[in-house]
Each structure stands twice: as C-alpha cells, then as structure tokens.
Design a protein around this motif. Structure first.
Motif, PDB file in Angstrom:
ATOM      1  N   ARG A   1      -6.787   3.360  -9.872  1.00  0.00           N
ATOM      2  CA  ARG A   1      -7.964   3.670  -9.116  1.00  0.00           C
ATOM      3  C   ARG A   1      -7.674   4.817  -8.138  1.00  0.00           C
ATOM      4  O   ARG A   1      -8.553   5.729  -7.864  1.00  0.00           O
ATOM      5  CB  ARG A   1      -8.636   2.436  -8.384  1.00  0.00           C
ATOM      6  N   TYR A   2      -6.657   4.802  -7.187  1.00  0.00           N
ATOM      7  CA  TYR A   2      -6.455   5.894  -6.262  1.00  0.00           C
ATOM      8  C   TYR A   2      -6.379   7.138  -6.850  1.00  0.00           C
ATOM      9  O   TYR A   2      -6.823   8.172  -6.427  1.00  0.00           O
ATOM     10  CB  TYR A   2      -5.192   5.326  -5.474  1.00  0.00           C
TER      11      TYR A   2
ATOM     12  N   SER B   1      -9.820   5.533  -2.790  1.00  0.00           N
ATOM     13  CA  SER B   1     -10.732   4.794  -3.350  1.00  0.00           C
ATOM     14  C   SER B   1     -11.624   4.142  -2.148  1.00  0.00           C
ATOM     15  O   SER B   1     -12.772   4.266  -2.352  1.00  0.00           O
ATOM     16  CB  SER B   1     -10.325   3.671  -4.024  1.00  0.00           C
TER      17      SER B   1
ATOM     18  N   ASN C   1      -6.873   4.948   1.856  1.00  0.00           N
ATOM     19  CA  ASN C   1      -6.669   5.476   0.409  1.00  0.00           C
ATOM     20  C   ASN C   1      -7.865   6.165  -0.212  1.00  0.00           C
ATOM     21  O   ASN C   1      -9.169   6.041   0.416  1.00  0.00           O
ATOM     22  CB  ASN C   1      -6.059   4.286  -0.463  1.00  0.00           C
TER      23      ASN C   1
ATOM     24  N   LYS D   1      -3.185  -2.068 -10.325  1.00  0.00           N
ATOM     25  CA  LYS D   1      -4.607  -1.407 -10.102  1.00  0.00           C
ATOM     26  C   LYS D   1      -4.908  -0.213  -9.247  1.00  0.00           C
ATOM     27  O   LYS D   1      -5.494   0.721  -9.542  1.00  0.00           O
ATOM     28  CB  LYS D   1      -5.522  -2.658  -9.817  1.00  0.00           C
ATOM     29  N   GLN D   2      -3.946  -0.255  -7.983  1.00  0.00           N
ATOM     30  CA  GLN D   2      -4.170   1.038  -7.337  1.00  0.00           C
ATOM     31  C   GLN D   2      -3.590   2.373  -7.968  1.00  0.00           C
ATOM     32  O   GLN D   2      -4.246   3.342  -7.639  1.00  0.00           O
ATOM     33  CB  GLN D   2      -3.416   0.598  -5.875  1.00  0.00           C
TER      34      GLN D   2
ATOM     35  N   MET E   1       0.733  -1.147  -0.106  1.00  0.00           N
ATOM     36  CA  MET E   1      -0.084   0.190  -0.006  1.00  0.00           C
ATOM     37  C   MET E   1       0.674   1.269  -0.026  1.00  0.00           C
ATOM     38  O   MET E   1       1.975   1.265   0.638  1.00  0.00           O
ATOM     39  CB  MET E   1      -0.709  -0.092   1.303  1.00  0.00           C
TER      40      MET E   1
ATOM     41  N   MET F   1      -2.267  -5.835  -7.575  1.00  0.00           N
ATOM     42  CA  MET F   1      -2.864  -4.749  -6.813  1.00  0.00           C
ATOM     43  C   MET F   1      -1.966  -3.440  -6.863  1.00  0.00           C
ATOM     44  O   MET F   1      -2.432  -2.433  -7.189  1.00  0.00           O
ATOM     45  CB  MET F   1      -2.945  -5.492  -5.345  1.00  0.00           C
ATOM     46  N   SER F   2      -0.611  -3.832  -6.791  1.00  0.00           N
ATOM     47  CA  SER F   2       0.166  -2.669  -7.091  1.00  0.00           C
ATOM     48  C   SER F   2      -0.023  -1.923  -8.180  1.00  0.00           C
ATOM     49  O   SER F   2       0.210  -0.553  -8.338  1.00  0.00           O
ATOM     50  CB  SER F   2       1.691  -3.137  -7.018  1.00  0.00           C
TER      51      SER F   2
END
Length: 385
Positions: free
Chosen positions: A298-299, A234, A232, A294-295, A168, A291-292
């Motif tokens: 999105r974030y 999102s 975060n 996608k974020q 994160m 995830m690293s």
C-alpha cells in the motif's frame, strides 16, 4: 470354592454385574478425560477504540487486529472496534482504558508522552535502531517489555496492560509549502509532531504543535501550522495532505522507528482465562507480521500515485538537515537523562536508553556485518538504463 465363583468356576452373577458396570464407567471416564475442557460461557464483548480516523489505514490495521482476536477467540470474546472520537479523543485513550470507560484501544506510546517522556522510548526511540522490527526485538527479547511494565505499573500506576505491535518504516520529514533545504529553515517553523520528536524539533528551533491525525490537514490548510508529519504515504494521501501542500520531504531521523500499542484495562484483562489472554497477545503478533507485509504493497502504491497523479513533489531530505537532527538528538538525550525533576524522570529515562543502546550495538553490528548491501543489488538489477 473361591469366593465370588460358582462350582463351575464361572464368575458369580454379582461380580459379573459389578465388572460390567465398572467397564462402562471406565469407558465413560476415559471419554470425559479425552474431551477438551472448553468453557461454554456467553460471548463477552469489549469496546475497543482506535486513535485513528475511520478512513485512515491505521484504523484498518486496528481492524486487522480485532478480526484476528474475534476469529481466534471462537465466540468467547469479541472486540467491537470504534474510531477515534467515538468515546474519547485520540489523546485521551489511555486514561479511558485505565478507568474502564473503554475496555481497550489501539494507538502509539508517543501519544502518552505528556505523562512521562520515557513513554516515547517505547515506539519512537532515538534513531539508534536499524528499523522498527529491531525495536520489537528489543522489546520482547532485550528487556524492553519489563521496562515498559515498570513504567506503566510501578511509576505511573496506570491501570492498563499493553503490547507493542506493527513495525512502521521511517517516517517522512513531512509536508511543506516550500522545500526544507537547510536546517536553518526549521527555526521558527510552526510544525506538527508528537513524542520525543517534539523535543527534537524544539531543539532545532521549531514551534511545535502536537495534534492527533484527524486535525493536522485542517490546521495546515488554515495556516495554523507551516509544516507537518503524520506517518506514511497511505495515511497522508487519504487524510488529504496533497490537497493542501505539494512538497513531501521523505527520510528523517525524528521518528526513525515506531510501532503501534494495543492497550487493555488491566482488571478486565487479569480476569480473563489464560487462553483468552493468549489470544490477545498472539493476535497482536500475527497482526504485526501481516501489517509489515501489507504496508509494502500500500505505501509504495500510494507514494507513486501522489507523485504521478496529484502533483506532489517527493523530495529527499538533504544530508545537512539529517546531520543537524542527529546533533539535536545528542542534546535532547543528554538533557532528558540528566533530568532530576522527579525520581522517575532522568534516572528511568537513562535506564531505558542504556538498555536500548546495548541491544542496538550488538544487533546492529550483526546486521551491518552480516547483510550484503541491498543498494548494490538493487542498482545492479533495476537502475541500469
């Protein structure tokens, strides 16, 4: 005449039959050896609960992990994903997995902070890691996993197996009615956070309240708390923070790095064949990488949307507040390393901190020396008028 032949030197009938049978048998044996040894056992379904509300992107990240397991396992093992509260509350997950009430789950180590404060070092360590990916480097290549297993297996004797996954970015200072411009404003503030950050904000004079994600916005709306962080843009947007507060303070040292934790009941995990154990571990690595990526998408979109369409004031935490956090960290670390309340308190906490500090001195030195400044290049290409 040689035994087994006729007068014309041809093999005798009995020998011909034997050789033909042996040849067929040899082909069959070769075919058997060449075929993969795949178990045809019936699908095993495990209940796997997250610690996140169903609408949160964190639950989506849990689903991404589950999807990878179910795909790679090829029908032999299937995880059934449940949202927080489906079986137990978010903060009760580790006990439910340990007892076998749940087969597994997705959360963060900081949620088990009440069992041993060292739990928070596995995912929400002091801000000596450059980023959460460096924390994962320490965990898997710097001795962190062995220390984690010592904590859960030898010290706490919790009946779980765990993996760290999903780096994160730095978490925001949080949501407030009014901007936090000085460290003195934190004193007396009713503030939501978890893990070691609770000790940090206590050191800064806040009145800390630890709540799971789904309970924060209602508490902020009712005035039970004055400020809060979750994680975060999102998550914060979908959980409704912009509806109850308009000041969003970004950048903080209270949770510089954090990762997710995937847990399984140890007895059930140990009973799996090696290839399915591998599926559970390697799916966490694959989901971590995804995830690293996608974020990033999105974030950044959700932060812009909150600022542009929901009237949120996105403000950078002032440097004096960040410096006050670092001084508070010094006090918290010193206090916890000196804790003699039990043999597994201060000594183990210091053991983990020493391991992390050694890794960060070496790895951070490398990257600070090796990488060119991204600020310099960004300003060159994007900050010109």
């Amino acid at each position: 005449m040689t035994k087994g032949t006729t007068q014309g030197g041809k093999p005798a009938a009995g020998r011909r039959r034997f050789m033909a049978t042996a040849a067929v048998g040899g082909v069959a044996a070769a075919g058997t050896l060449a075929a993969p040894q795949v178990s045809r056992a019936q699908t095993v379904t495990w209940r796997f609960q997250s610690t996140w509300p169903q609408r949160d992107i964190f639950h989506e990240f849990a689903q991404d992990y589950v999807t990878r397991v179910n795909t790679i396992a090829g029908g032999r093992l299937r995880l059934e994903l449940l949202a927080a509260g489906a079986v137990v509350g978010a903060f009760q997950l580790i006990d439910a997995v340990s007892s076998g009430t749940l087969d597994g789950g997705h959360g963060v180590s900081a949620y088990w902070f009440g069992k041993n404060k060292a739990f928070s070092l596995f995912g929400t360590a002091p801000p000596w890691f450059g980023d959460a990916n460096q924390f994962l480097g320490w965990f898997y290549y710097g001795g962190g996993e062995a220390l984690y297993n010592e904590l859960i297996g030898d010290i706490l004797k919790v009946n779980v197996v765990g993996f760290q996954t999903g780096p994160m970015p730095t978490q925001p200072l949080g949501w407030f009615k009014n901007p936090i411009e000085r460290a003195e404003q934190i004193r007396g503030l009713k503030y939501r956070t978890v893990g070691l950050a609770a000790d940090l904000f206590n050191e800064l004079g806040a009145a800390v309240v630890s709540l799971p994600g789904g309970e924060i916005v209602p508490a902020l709306e009712r005035g039970v708390i004055d400020g809060a962080e979750f994680n975060n843009p999102s998550s914060d947007r979908v959980l409704g923070f912009p509806d109850v507060a308009k000041v969003y303070m970004i950048q903080s040292f209270h949770q510089r790095t954090e990762t997710f934790e995937v847990l399984f009941n140890k007895q059930k995990y140990d009973a799996l064949p090696a290839e399915l154990k591998g599926v559970l571990r390697h799916a966490s690595e694959a989901a971590s990488a995804d995830m690293s990526w996608k974020q990033q998408d999105r974030y950044s979109k959700d932060l812009n949307e909150m600022a542009q369409t929901q009237g949120v004031r996105v403000m950078t935490t002032p440097r004096p507040v960040l410096e006050a956090q670092l001084r508070a960290w010094d006090a918290v670390i010193q206090k916890l390393e000196a804790d003699t309340s039990s043999p597994a308190a201060g000594a183990f906490f210091k053991k983990v901190c020493d391991s992390q500090r050694a890794w960060c001195r070496r790895v951070q030195t490398f990257y600070l020396r090796y990488d060119a400044s991204s600020v310099l290049s960004f300003n060159h290409f994007f900050a010109r008028g």
